[in-house]
Write an enzyme that holds these catalytic residues in place. Structure first.
Site, PDB file in Angstrom:
ATOM      1  N   HIS A 375      -1.447 -10.584 -31.649  1.00 48.24           N
ATOM      2  CA  HIS A 375      -2.101  -9.644 -30.729  1.00 48.24           C
ATOM      3  C   HIS A 375      -2.598  -8.348 -31.356  1.00 48.24           C
ATOM      4  O   HIS A 375      -3.389  -7.626 -30.752  1.00 48.24           O
ATOM      5  CB  HIS A 375      -1.128  -9.298 -29.600  1.00 48.24           C
ATOM      6  CG  HIS A 375      -1.784  -9.110 -28.268  1.00 48.24           C
ATOM      7  ND1 HIS A 375      -3.065  -8.623 -28.114  1.00 48.24           N
ATOM      8  CD2 HIS A 375      -1.330  -9.342 -27.015  1.00 48.24           C
ATOM      9  CE1 HIS A 375      -3.370  -8.561 -26.832  1.00 48.24           C
ATOM     10  NE2 HIS A 375      -2.342  -9.000 -26.139  1.00 48.24           N
ATOM     11  N   TYR A 487       2.840  -3.202 -14.827  1.00 46.98           N
ATOM     12  CA  TYR A 487       1.715  -3.099 -15.760  1.00 46.98           C
ATOM     13  C   TYR A 487       0.739  -4.227 -15.474  1.00 46.98           C
ATOM     14  O   TYR A 487       1.121  -5.395 -15.419  1.00 46.98           O
ATOM     15  CB  TYR A 487       2.249  -3.213 -17.187  1.00 46.98           C
ATOM     16  CG  TYR A 487       1.223  -3.222 -18.297  1.00 46.98           C
ATOM     17  CD1 TYR A 487       1.040  -2.099 -19.094  1.00 46.98           C
ATOM     18  CD2 TYR A 487       0.468  -4.358 -18.586  1.00 46.98           C
ATOM     19  CE1 TYR A 487       0.119  -2.104 -20.144  1.00 46.98           C
ATOM     20  CE2 TYR A 487      -0.446  -4.369 -19.621  1.00 46.98           C
ATOM     21  CZ  TYR A 487      -0.624  -3.248 -20.403  1.00 46.98           C
ATOM     22  OH  TYR A 487      -1.528  -3.262 -21.432  1.00 46.98           O
ATOM     23  N   SER A 489      -2.862  -5.446 -17.181  1.00 48.41           N
ATOM     24  CA  SER A 489      -3.796  -5.183 -18.273  1.00 48.41           C
ATOM     25  C   SER A 489      -5.233  -5.226 -17.776  1.00 48.41           C
ATOM     26  O   SER A 489      -5.614  -6.104 -17.004  1.00 48.41           O
ATOM     27  CB  SER A 489      -3.601  -6.224 -19.374  1.00 48.41           C
ATOM     28  OG  SER A 489      -4.484  -5.993 -20.446  1.00 48.41           O
ATOM     29  N   THR A 500      -7.587  -1.866 -24.224  1.00 46.34           N
ATOM     30  CA  THR A 500      -7.173  -2.131 -22.844  1.00 46.34           C
ATOM     31  C   THR A 500      -6.727  -0.819 -22.210  1.00 46.34           C
ATOM     32  O   THR A 500      -6.443   0.159 -22.889  1.00 46.34           O
ATOM     33  CB  THR A 500      -5.996  -3.126 -22.782  1.00 46.34           C
ATOM     34  OG1 THR A 500      -4.878  -2.573 -23.492  1.00 46.34           O
ATOM     35  CG2 THR A 500      -6.387  -4.472 -23.356  1.00 46.34           C
TER      36      THR A 500
END
Length: 653
Positions: A375, A487, A489, A500
């Site tokens: 990532h 959260y 994204s 992001t």
């Protein structure tokens, strides 16, 4: 970065393609249409220069948004204290840090204010990559069962992936553009007009069509790339001229060139022959599968890798690092097991993986295919674009068919051999034991709720994304009776080097809805009105985040600015409320595409849930992960199904 990255207009691109394929009559001439997945008239990076820059929000607005996000999570006393502390920060240290952040941003107009900090955040984290960071995305199966054969599907995916890479390398991959109304803007006229405009103003031409070009700077990280473990901070290695692919089978490593000596892509039958050679290799599973070492704490792995290099394995590791990508051939037969699917693509047993590669295409024994990706280099936008493009080609116009015969030439498979001393063998044994204990501590479940569809939500004029987020909040409230940091994204790829932003879906409105839903005191009409309000506010928050007007990245950058300038760390960042909000108990992300069977990721904290979700045309889907020591994903899924059922009743009234 690329050898042919100087393609500044379509004529030069076409010229370079022609030179590459027909430069010498003595070379093998291959079909130009086979070499490239796309041949865009508009160069890939045509819009990049004129992309708008990610805005730095006003400090006052960020503080107001932050306070609103805190309200549903805190008691009155906690909230009053948080409001005072935030005001003190904004009027004192915050002002100084904001000025310094703006000054830094003005001095670095080639990028965004968050880009370097975000790379640094990932690369400095010492937690292992699998489960903690690497997400999974699984392809839908081919509707033609014969094409789901492991060898056939792997070969078609490999061919399309390399064709995608070649189009990217010579800058004829279609630019990524978000079309507000595709029927009106995704047309030959749009491409002709915007393609004729100079790069410096091309974005503005697209904007007139109500189309928004997206940042493509991350695409360079897809191929020939690996995250290298180093003490305290990793680095990303990239080889823009990579010619070979890495293949794993049974914990063994193989490589072969996907280009011939003339620089042309191997024919489909030659690709098939190379993979067939690997699949037919009778070598036993690796006794000491080194891929397991990529499952560890990054400092631990850094020390072990250094030892491997010192004991004669540097060249072999470089072949892994520089490979175009990793193709993993698993023996596992998944059948219809969704649990098995999630476990296979999220973590597996680590024996046949190399989690450091930018991405791995994993194909099981029964031809189920998916991607696990590292990532730090990029986000879902680049991976999903690649994913969708190669899925479309392999299912509509595959190059290898059930009756395709393997070639007898250009078979260049080499098995990589490592020199392992006793110390290295001990590394592997220790990692195998620790990783098994870790992934077995996970609780994984999923739901495919067919009582509510994306179309039904839109008909009711509520956002499908909001409906799913309401379900997540209601499920947690049903189980625990409270609300926690959540959260969602949201991509900011509409801006140059955007990454992001966090959208905070737990709001005062969603809290009120969940409490009313579970109190059994509100009428269906009242609940319906509350849901409509939730949806309107949710859509506004999504819009703010996508336009770079969230608050999370801004506040994070201010904290980093203080570090950069050796300033005292503001107490604001160590407050109870700031840390409570940023402990994402519910971490959520959506990937909705017809090509996606499912997606997911691990929990980001030990007490939390990782929720990958999609609103499909005929159902709602969510994959849920957690740690058994703190949560039970099956209990959460049961509560989520009940919440979806309750919401369906409201919508159906």
């Amino acid at each position: 970065m690329y050898a042919l990255n100087n393609c500044l207009n379509k004529n030069l691109c076409i010229k370079n393609i022609t030179q590459r394929s027909y430069a010498s009559k003595s070379k093998t001439i291959r079909d130009i249409n086979y070499q490239y997945l796309q041949k865009s008239k508009v160069p890939t990076l045509h819009f990049q220069k004129s992309l708008p820059r990610l805005p730095i929000p006003e400090l006052k607005k960020s503080s107001e948004r932050y306070i609103r996000a805190l309200r549903p999570l805190l008691t009155d006393d906690q909230f009053n204290e948080a409001t005072k502390r935030t005001g003190t920060f904004v009027n004192n240290e915050g002002k100084v840090l904001q000025e310094k952040l703006i000054a830094k941003d003005k001095a670095n107009k080639h990028t965004s204010y968050i880009s370097d900090y975000w790379f640094d955040l990932y690369l400095r984290d010492r937690k292992p990559l699998p489960i903690n960071y690497n997400p999974l995305i699984v392809f839908q199966n081919d509707t033609r069962q014969a094409y789901n054969n492991q060898l056939i599907r792997s070969t078609n995916l490999l061919i399309s992936a390399v064709r995608f890479m070649e189009s990217l390398r010579v800058q004829i991959l279609e630019p990524a553009v978000f079309h507000m109304n595709p029927k009106k803007s995704n047309t030959p006229l749009f491409k002709t007009v915007t393609g004729m405009l100079p790069e410096a103003v091309s974005w503005y031409g697209a904007y007139l069509f109500k189309a928004f070009p997206l940042d493509m700077s991350q695409f360079v990280g897809l191929f020939g790339a690996t995250r290298i473990p180093l003490l305290n901070k990793d680095k990303i290695f990239r080889d823009p001229n990579s010619r070979h692919v890495l293949v794993q089978k049974g914990g063994n490593f193989y490589i072969f060139n996907v280009f011939d000596s003339d620089g042309n892509l191997l024919s489909p039958s030659e690709m098939l022959a190379n993979l067939n050679r690997i699949i037919d290799d009778n070598a036993p599973p690796a006794e000491y599968p080194l891929g397991i070492l990529t499952c560890q704490d990054r400092n631990e792995w850094a020390k072990q890798r250094a030892h491997l290099e010192e004991t004669g394995n540097k060249d072999v590791l470089n072949k892994i690092d520089s490979a175009i990508f990793n193709l993993v051939l698993d023996d596992e037969i998944l059948g219809d097991s969704k649990h098995g699917l999630l476990k296979t693509y999220l973590h597996g047993d680590g024996l046949n993986r190399w989690f450091d590669k930018s991405f791995s295409v994993i194909v099981t024994g029964d031809g189920v295919a998916g991607i696990n990706f590292e990532h730090s280099w990029g986000d879902g936008v680049a991976v999903l674009r690649f994913f969708e493009d190669i899925y479309a080609e392999t299912t509509k116009k595959p190059f290898v068919h059930p009756d395709t015969k393997p070639a007898s030439s250009n078979i260049t498979v080499n098995k990589l051999d490592f020199k392992l001393d006793d110390k290295s063998r001990q590394f592997v044994e220790k990692a195998k034991k620790e990783y098994k204990e870790w992934y077995e501590s996970l609780s994984i479940d999923y739901t495919l709720y067919e009582g509510l569809t994306k179309g039904a939500c839109k008909k009711y004029e509520v956002s499908p994304d909001c409906v799913m987020q309401l379900g997540f909040q209601a499920a947690y409230h049903l189980l625990h009776g409270n609300f926690v940091g959540t959260y969602e994204s949201c991509s900011t790829s509409a801006f140059k080097h955007g990454r992001t932003e966090t959208m905070r879906p737990c709001t005062e409105k969603t809290k009120a809805f969940c409490e009313a839903l579970h109190s059994n005191k509100a009428s269906q009409g009242e609940l319906s009105a509350m849901m409509q309000e939730c949806s309107k506010y949710h859509s506004e928050l999504v819009k703010q985040a996508a336009m770079g007007q969230g608050f999370d990245r801004h506040l994070f950058a201010l904290m980093k600015i203080a570090e950069d300038n050796n300033l005292p760390r503001p107490a604001f960042f160590d407050s109870y409320e700031y840390n409570f909000l940023n402990k994402s108990i519910l971490s959520t992300s959506t990937l909705s595409s017809p090509s996606v069977m499912g997606g997911g990721f691990g929990p980001v904290c030990t007490e939390g849930f990782g929720i990958g979700y999609s609103a499909f045309p005929d159902k709602l889907g969510a994959a849920v992960t957690s740690y058994k020591s703190h949560n039970n994903s099956s209990e959460y899924v049961e509560a989520l199904n009940k919440s979806f059922t309750d919401i369906t009743k409201i919508i159906s009234t």
